[in-house]
Design a protein around this motif. Structure first.
Motif, PDB file in Angstrom:
ATOM      1  N   VAL A   4       0.853  -1.183   0.000  1.00  0.00           N
ATOM      2  CA  VAL A   4       0.000   0.000   0.000  1.00  0.00           C
ATOM      3  C   VAL A   4       0.890   1.234   0.000  1.00  0.00           C
ATOM      4  CG1 VAL A   4      -1.786   1.267   1.257  1.00  0.00           C
ATOM      5  CG2 VAL A   4      -1.763  -1.240   1.317  1.00  0.00           C
ATOM      6  N   PHE A   5       0.500   2.229  -0.781  1.00  0.00           N
ATOM      7  CA  PHE A   5       1.265   3.472  -0.851  1.00  0.00           C
ATOM      8  C   PHE A   5       0.363   4.624  -0.428  1.00  0.00           C
ATOM      9  CE2 PHE A   5       3.556   7.003  -2.844  1.00  0.00           C
ATOM     10  CZ  PHE A   5       4.883   6.650  -2.641  1.00  0.00           C
ATOM     11  N   VAL A   6       0.792   5.379   0.582  1.00  0.00           N
ATOM     12  CA  VAL A   6       0.036   6.542   1.051  1.00  0.00           C
ATOM     13  C   VAL A   6       0.726   7.785   0.509  1.00  0.00           C
ATOM     14  CG1 VAL A   6      -0.778   7.839   3.052  1.00  0.00           C
ATOM     15  CG2 VAL A   6      -0.706   5.328   3.125  1.00  0.00           C
ATOM     16  N   TYR A   7       0.090   8.427  -0.450  1.00  0.00           N
ATOM     17  CA  TYR A   7       0.668   9.580  -1.142  1.00  0.00           C
ATOM     18  C   TYR A   7       0.230  10.850  -0.422  1.00  0.00           C
ATOM     19  CZ  TYR A   7       2.248  12.238  -5.290  1.00  0.00           C
ATOM     20  OH  TYR A   7       2.909  13.074  -6.166  1.00  0.00           O
ATOM     21  N   GLY A   8       1.139  11.358   0.428  1.00  0.00           N
ATOM     22  CA  GLY A   8       0.808  12.526   1.238  1.00  0.00           C
ATOM     23  C   GLY A   8       0.589  12.106   2.677  1.00  0.00           C
ATOM     24  N   MET A  33       4.746   5.200   3.421  1.00  0.00           N
ATOM     25  CA  MET A  33       4.214   6.532   3.708  1.00  0.00           C
ATOM     26  C   MET A  33       5.076   7.561   2.973  1.00  0.00           C
ATOM     27  SD  MET A  33       1.856   5.642   5.997  1.00  0.00           S
ATOM     28  CE  MET A  33       1.469   7.055   7.015  1.00  0.00           C
ATOM     29  N   TYR A  34       4.513   8.158   1.930  1.00  0.00           N
ATOM     30  CA  TYR A  34       5.272   9.088   1.088  1.00  0.00           C
ATOM     31  C   TYR A  34       5.047  10.529   1.542  1.00  0.00           C
ATOM     32  CZ  TYR A  34       6.567  11.737  -3.115  1.00  0.00           C
ATOM     33  OH  TYR A  34       7.126  12.635  -4.001  1.00  0.00           O
ATOM     34  N   HIS A  37       8.437  16.143   1.691  1.00  0.00           N
ATOM     35  CA  HIS A  37       9.031  17.286   2.392  1.00  0.00           C
ATOM     36  C   HIS A  37       9.240  17.041   3.887  1.00  0.00           C
ATOM     37  CE1 HIS A  37       8.384  19.348  -1.342  1.00  0.00           C
ATOM     38  NE2 HIS A  37       7.081  19.175  -1.264  1.00  0.00           N
ATOM     39  N   ASN A  38       8.662  15.988   4.438  1.00  0.00           N
ATOM     40  CA  ASN A  38       8.838  15.745   5.873  1.00  0.00           C
ATOM     41  C   ASN A  38       8.871  14.255   6.194  1.00  0.00           C
ATOM     42  OD1 ASN A  38       6.167  15.168   5.420  1.00  0.00           O
ATOM     43  ND2 ASN A  38       5.385  16.223   7.221  1.00  0.00           N
ATOM     44  N   SER A  39       9.550  13.478   5.384  1.00  0.00           N
ATOM     45  CA  SER A  39       9.587  12.035   5.599  1.00  0.00           C
ATOM     46  C   SER A  39      10.251  11.670   6.924  1.00  0.00           C
ATOM     47  CB  SER A  39      10.307  11.327   4.444  1.00  0.00           C
ATOM     48  OG  SER A  39      11.660  11.741   4.365  1.00  0.00           O
ATOM     49  N   LYS A  40      11.193  12.495   7.381  1.00  0.00           N
ATOM     50  CA  LYS A  40      11.845  12.208   8.656  1.00  0.00           C
ATOM     51  C   LYS A  40      10.872  12.350   9.825  1.00  0.00           C
ATOM     52  CE  LYS A  40      15.916  10.942   7.473  1.00  0.00           C
ATOM     53  NZ  LYS A  40      16.351   9.548   7.746  1.00  0.00           N
ATOM     54  N   ARG A  41       9.951  13.289   9.703  1.00  0.00           N
ATOM     55  CA  ARG A  41       8.933  13.429  10.743  1.00  0.00           C
ATOM     56  C   ARG A  41       8.039  12.184  10.779  1.00  0.00           C
ATOM     57  NH1 ARG A  41       5.683  18.921  10.833  1.00  0.00           N
ATOM     58  NH2 ARG A  41       7.802  19.608  11.332  1.00  0.00           N
ATOM     59  N   VAL A  42       7.676  11.686   9.604  1.00  0.00           N
ATOM     60  CA  VAL A  42       6.867  10.470   9.531  1.00  0.00           C
ATOM     61  C   VAL A  42       7.661   9.273  10.043  1.00  0.00           C
ATOM     62  CG1 VAL A  42       5.597   8.918   8.001  1.00  0.00           C
ATOM     63  CG2 VAL A  42       5.527  11.390   7.597  1.00  0.00           C
ATOM     64  N   GLU A  43       8.935   9.225   9.697  1.00  0.00           N
ATOM     65  CA  GLU A  43       9.796   8.148  10.184  1.00  0.00           C
ATOM     66  C   GLU A  43       9.850   8.158  11.715  1.00  0.00           C
ATOM     67  OE1 GLU A  43      14.495   6.850   9.886  1.00  0.00           O
ATOM     68  OE2 GLU A  43      13.611   8.066   8.288  1.00  0.00           O
ATOM     69  N   GLY A  44       9.955   9.361  12.288  1.00  0.00           N
ATOM     70  CA  GLY A  44       9.950   9.478  13.742  1.00  0.00           C
ATOM     71  C   GLY A  44       8.638   9.017  14.342  1.00  0.00           C
TER      72      GLY A  44
END
Length: 330
Positions: A4-8, A33-34, A37-44
């Motif tokens: 599954v790809f979450v765009y945004g 989770m794509y 501009h803030n993938s590190k925040r999502v990674e956290g």
């Protein structure tokens, strides 16, 4: 394992991840989770949620990861499009004066994002099933179908409106001394996720307290609910990028995601093509939010009986959608 790809991956995407991991459903999936501009925040956030799972003793076969590389979309089975921008407060006021629905106003900012998304789907996962959440969801869904005619594309929105209506109706009935839980009010909101949405009357409970006046009041509050939440959030001293609602849309997205990956059955309105099974021959081939079932990734239209009032409301909703696109030049 399904992918599954979450765009945004903003507020809706991250909160959907929490709900999926807490759902305790049997199934396994990779969810990317794509957030360019803030993938590190999502990674956290993913790391934080995994710690929370350890504290509750939960485990899951759902594997979430963050990315800023759209090429990670390659080979996805399902894509959820929830990227977009919100208009400024003064733009809402201007739109209201022009008679433009507040959700439709978002089209001006979000269509270019959608078109870029469609190009990327065509390149990396041309067979993916797509669910649109970004507003104006019905317009966005129509445009996505024009860009990607080979894909199955569905729009989400009246699922949330249905939940809102049922809760509001439950509250109004409680004021009259009649207590019915929202989940026991068997009614559906259909049409389009904007001011032309309508209540499917054939599904309503036969209760003396359910008057035309009460239904009209519940629908007006349902239609106004999204903008009401936005305006409340805009009054906060600390502004968020997303001033709209996201907890309930996240549950909507999580439930659909779960039904795509598992054998969990979900009955909901979503934007789909009107088919022969809907008994609306004069509208066949057009699209609107109608009842459907999702299970194990398969979307199956569900038939509802339509009264003359329902048919007139659907025609009005379709006409309003066409008129709105013309007004915005899209």
């Amino acid at each position: 394992m399904k992918k599954v790809f979450v765009y945004g991956a903003g507020q809706v995407g991250v909160h959907a991840m929490v709900y999926v991991l807490n759902a305790k459903v049997a199934g396994a999936a990779e969810v990317v989770m794509y957030a360019p501009h803030n993938s590190k925040r999502v990674e956290g956030a993913i790391e934080d949620i995994q710690d929370a799972q350890a504290m509750t003793g939960q485990s899951s076969d759902w594997y979430f990861r963050a990315t800023s590389d759209v090429r990670d979309m390659k080979g996805c089975d399902f894509v959820f499009f929830c990227a977009g921008k919100f208009p400024r407060p003064e733009e809402y006021a201007e739109a209201a004066q022009r008679g433009i629905d507040d959700r439709l106003l978002q089209a001006v900012q979000n269509i270019d994002i959608l078109k870029q998304f469609c190009q990327e789907v065509a390149q990396f996962c041309p067979q993916a099933k797509i669910f649109i959440i970004t507003n104006p969801v019905d317009v966005m869904t129509q445009i996505a179908r024009e860009q990607l005619p080979q894909n199955e594309i569905y729009g989400l929105g009246c699922y949330l409106d249905t939940a809102r209506f049922r809760r509001i109706m439950s509250e109004l009935l409680a004021e009259k001394g009649l207590y019915i839980a929202p989940q026991n009010i068997k009614a559906w909101v259909l049409g389009h996720h904007c001011d032309t949405m309508f209540l499917h009357r054939a599904s309503l409970p036969q209760i003396d307290y359910v008057t035309e006046e009460l239904l009209a009041a519940a629908m007006e509050r349902t239609k106004a609910r999204g903008l009401q939440i936005t305006r409340i959030n805009q009054q906060a001293e600390s502004k968020k990028i997303n001033n709209g609602s996201y907890f309930a849309p996240a549950i909507m997205m999580a439930n659909v995601m779960i039904s795509c990956v598992t054998k969990t059955e979900l009955l909901l309105p979503l934007n789909r093509y009107i088919g022969e099974e809907d008994n609306l021959p004069q509208m066949a081939g057009k699209s609107a939010q109608l009842l459907a079932k999702i299970k194990d990734g398969k979307v199956t239209p569900q038939t509802l009986p339509f009264t003359l009032t329902d048919i007139e409301a659907m025609q009005k909703s379709l006409a309003g959608q066409s008129k709105s696109r013309q007004a915005l030049g899209i």
